[in-house]
Design an enzyme around this catalytic site. Sequence first.
Site, mmCIF file in Angstrom:
data_model
loop_
_atom_site.group_PDB
_atom_site.id
_atom_site.type_symbol
_atom_site.label_atom_id
_atom_site.label_comp_id
_atom_site.label_asym_id
_atom_site.label_seq_id
_atom_site.Cartn_x
_atom_site.Cartn_y
_atom_site.Cartn_z
ATOM 1 N N HIS A 113 1.427 0.982 2.194
ATOM 2 C CA HIS A 113 0.192 0.205 2.284
ATOM 3 C C HIS A 113 -0.888 0.919 1.496
ATOM 4 C CE1 HIS A 113 -3.230 -1.957 3.995
ATOM 5 N NE2 HIS A 113 -2.367 -2.874 4.376
ATOM 6 N N ASP A 152 4.413 -6.366 7.607
ATOM 7 C CA ASP A 152 5.476 -7.314 7.252
ATOM 8 C C ASP A 152 6.835 -6.920 7.821
ATOM 9 O OD1 ASP A 152 3.760 -8.855 5.479
ATOM 10 O OD2 ASP A 152 3.883 -7.157 4.118
#
Length: 392
Positions: A268, A321
């Site tokens: 991320h 996700d």
Amino acid sequence: MSEKKQNDNGFPNISRGLAEVLFDTTKISKIDGEEGKLLYRGISINELVEKSCFEETAYLLIYGTLPTQSQLDTFISFLARENDLPRQILDIIFTLKEAHPTEVLRTAISALGAMNREKSISNSNDFRKHAMSLMAKVPNIISAHLSFRENKKYSPAPMKLSFAANFYYLLTGQIPTKQEEKIIDKLLILHADHGSNASSFATRVAISTESDIYAALTSAISTFAGARHGGAIERVMTMINEISEPGNASSYVKRKQEMNQPVMGFGHRVYKTEDPRAFHIRKIAQSISYKNKEDNNYKILEALVDAMEPYINKGVNINVDFYASIIYHSLGLPKDLYVSIFATGRMPGWVAQAQEQFENNILIRPLLHYIGENNVEYLNIEHRNTIVGEQI
């Protein structure tokens, strides 16, 4: 962050991808990437996901404070009243029934803007109402498309349900159990906002040009669908199917590293530790996988975590996700709906981001540093002998 305009070589300091660039202030969400914390309007996501509901969290993001019971009831009634789709929009959705659900959602929102003759808004209250009306319609847009492509009759939910329960019904045709309703509710809360990510930035850029909320949310969904943003959630399920068994996870990671390709669901731009949203989604994924006796997918993901441990220790941790895809799979939802479901949860965040930009607007206009040639002479066409690039 450096204030210098040039580096030691006299070259301008450039933050590619606008990494770590602060372009404005916000009161919506706080992300602490070092500690792995996420706050909506100052309230920890950990509290909201355990104590709140999606409607209350949406109100918090959009209005800036938790509602009273009367305010919440009014908000819920507004969403229920505004969720109907015009006949013209249903016709467009039917025409596009073979398209990807995210493409249909994007197009339907744009078309709603084309139909609206009162898009010119001068005050925050009207802006908010238009935006919330769009938010209310999103589940029905997704449901109508799902019905049409399966050659079924589209019908809205038959009774008064919570936003999460209504959404589940629209996707499956069944009233959810309390557990199923709570799962959808928690996922919507966890997806609701995440600062100036790519789609929220696109929302703000559109509003900064004084485009309307329809254009801004069309921009948001278009951006969100990309494989390096919300579209990644579909690729996680594809990865799981490719691995097929937990024992294959280690070789899969090794192969991806040798090809210099990412392992979906890891890494991320902001978080250097575990994404706080992923912590909650992981618990849901584990619970629903074992309850439904479909634990192979969960075991594959856990095996991937083990195989990725050297990279996790370097800050490449699981993101939002990673586990969400197997929850949707366990609920029996088609893989190509995952992005649209995620986008449904993100709507209040996009609305809040758009409104904050609207209320304190300035044109967002970054610069590019030119590195091409200078003072190139124009050649008449008969003197051009060198072919650059491919022929059309």
